[in-house]
Design a protein around this motif. Structure first.
Motif, mmCIF file in Angstrom:
data_model
loop_
_atom_site.group_PDB
_atom_site.id
_atom_site.type_symbol
_atom_site.label_atom_id
_atom_site.label_comp_id
_atom_site.label_asym_id
_atom_site.label_seq_id
_atom_site.Cartn_x
_atom_site.Cartn_y
_atom_site.Cartn_z
ATOM 1 N N ASN A 22 -17.840 -6.290 -42.871
ATOM 2 C CA ASN A 22 -18.437 -5.229 -43.690
ATOM 3 C C ASN A 22 -19.129 -5.823 -44.906
ATOM 4 O OD1 ASN A 22 -17.775 -2.867 -42.239
ATOM 5 N ND2 ASN A 22 -15.688 -2.950 -43.013
ATOM 6 N N THR A 23 -18.536 -6.862 -45.461
ATOM 7 C CA THR A 23 -19.119 -7.515 -46.635
ATOM 8 C C THR A 23 -20.447 -8.169 -46.300
ATOM 9 O OG1 THR A 23 -16.917 -7.879 -47.559
ATOM 10 C CG2 THR A 23 -18.703 -9.236 -48.443
ATOM 11 N N ASP A 24 -20.521 -8.842 -45.131
ATOM 12 C CA ASP A 24 -21.783 -9.440 -44.699
ATOM 13 C C ASP A 24 -22.882 -8.384 -44.649
ATOM 14 O OD1 ASP A 24 -20.571 -11.961 -44.209
ATOM 15 O OD2 ASP A 24 -20.153 -11.430 -42.118
ATOM 16 N N TRP A 25 -22.573 -7.261 -44.008
ATOM 17 C CA TRP A 25 -23.564 -6.192 -43.848
ATOM 18 C C TRP A 25 -23.950 -5.610 -45.207
ATOM 19 C CZ3 TRP A 25 -27.493 -4.421 -41.699
ATOM 20 C CH2 TRP A 25 -27.902 -3.096 -41.856
ATOM 21 N N ALA A 26 -22.958 -5.313 -46.037
ATOM 22 C CA ALA A 26 -23.243 -4.720 -47.352
ATOM 23 C C ALA A 26 -24.090 -5.652 -48.211
ATOM 24 C CB ALA A 26 -21.934 -4.375 -48.060
ATOM 25 N N GLU A 27 -23.773 -6.930 -48.186
ATOM 26 C CA GLU A 27 -24.544 -7.887 -48.992
ATOM 27 C C GLU A 27 -25.975 -8.027 -48.482
ATOM 28 O OE1 GLU A 27 -22.175 -11.455 -49.055
ATOM 29 O OE2 GLU A 27 -20.824 -10.636 -50.589
ATOM 30 N N ALA A 28 -26.138 -8.082 -47.168
ATOM 31 C CA ALA A 28 -27.490 -8.221 -46.600
ATOM 32 C C ALA A 28 -28.318 -6.972 -46.885
ATOM 33 C CB ALA A 28 -27.405 -8.477 -45.097
ATOM 34 N N LEU A 29 -27.741 -5.797 -46.711
ATOM 35 C CA LEU A 29 -28.468 -4.562 -46.987
ATOM 36 C C LEU A 29 -28.768 -4.435 -48.477
ATOM 37 C CD1 LEU A 29 -29.736 -1.940 -46.055
ATOM 38 C CD2 LEU A 29 -27.461 -0.883 -46.137
ATOM 39 N N GLY A 30 -27.793 -4.771 -49.313
ATOM 40 C CA GLY A 30 -28.018 -4.724 -50.759
ATOM 41 C C GLY A 30 -29.137 -5.652 -51.188
ATOM 42 N N ALA A 31 -29.169 -6.854 -50.627
ATOM 43 C CA ALA A 31 -30.227 -7.814 -50.962
ATOM 44 C C ALA A 31 -31.589 -7.292 -50.519
ATOM 45 C CB ALA A 31 -29.941 -9.164 -50.314
ATOM 46 N N ALA A 32 -31.655 -6.693 -49.327
ATOM 47 C CA ALA A 32 -32.928 -6.154 -48.840
ATOM 48 C C ALA A 32 -33.402 -4.991 -49.710
ATOM 49 C CB ALA A 32 -32.784 -5.712 -47.387
ATOM 50 N N LEU A 33 -32.471 -4.160 -50.164
ATOM 51 C CA LEU A 33 -32.842 -3.051 -51.045
ATOM 52 C C LEU A 33 -33.312 -3.556 -52.408
ATOM 53 C CD1 LEU A 33 -30.020 -0.544 -50.102
ATOM 54 C CD2 LEU A 33 -32.478 -0.257 -49.683
ATOM 55 N N LYS A 34 -32.704 -4.637 -52.897
ATOM 56 C CA LYS A 34 -33.152 -5.223 -54.162
ATOM 57 C C LYS A 34 -34.564 -5.776 -54.040
ATOM 58 C CE LYS A 34 -28.694 -6.262 -56.165
ATOM 59 N NZ LYS A 34 -27.727 -7.258 -56.582
ATOM 60 N N VAL A 35 -34.883 -6.377 -52.896
ATOM 61 C CA VAL A 35 -36.245 -6.877 -52.665
ATOM 62 C C VAL A 35 -37.225 -5.707 -52.681
ATOM 63 C CG1 VAL A 35 -37.785 -7.918 -50.956
ATOM 64 C CG2 VAL A 35 -35.569 -8.969 -51.449
ATOM 65 N N ALA A 36 -36.869 -4.607 -52.028
ATOM 66 C CA ALA A 36 -37.732 -3.431 -52.010
ATOM 67 C C ALA A 36 -37.934 -2.891 -53.426
ATOM 68 C CB ALA A 36 -37.145 -2.352 -51.110
ATOM 69 N N GLU A 37 -36.861 -2.858 -54.200
ATOM 70 C CA GLU A 37 -36.960 -2.380 -55.585
ATOM 71 C C GLU A 37 -37.832 -3.323 -56.414
ATOM 72 O OE1 GLU A 37 -34.003 -0.835 -59.138
ATOM 73 O OE2 GLU A 37 -33.232 -2.293 -57.696
#
Length: 109
Positions: free
Chosen positions: A38-53
């Protein structure tokens, strides 16, 4: 329009497109099967959302699901041994295939 008798059901469709549900289901399957945490997924999604922001992408479902795809691609590169170049080539091959496939016909590589 049909309305559910269940007061807890969403008032409108949860996904705009079937691929959105499929992308999240893929991520969930990877976590449930132990290929990711779950941590892998959350970190990867969070990083992708930060790039979008950072890129000033609008706060929309398109941006969110674009980040979901980006996170899945990153995880595939990191955990499945798929290189960025191979992934990009495969994506280009699929895009060319669907552009050259008549409407209503199955897309094949």
């Amino acid at each position: 329009m049909f309305q559910s008798d269940d007061p807890l059901s969403p008032p409108e469709p949860v996904f705009d497109e079937a691929w959105q549900a499929q992308a999240l289901a893929l991520a969930n399957s990877m976590v449930q099967s132990g290929h990711l945490t779950n941590t892998d997924w959350a970190e990867a999604l969070g990083a992708a959302l930060k790039v979008a922001e950072r890129d000033n992408a609008p706060d929309t479902l398109d941006t969110y699901y674009g980040a979901v795809l980006s996170a899945l691609e990153t995880l595939l590169e990191n955990y499945a041994g798929i290189s960025a170049e191979s992934r990009q080539q495969r994506r280009a091959d699929w895009e060319a295939a669907y552009r050259n496939t008549p409407h209503g016909s199955p897309v094949e590589l």
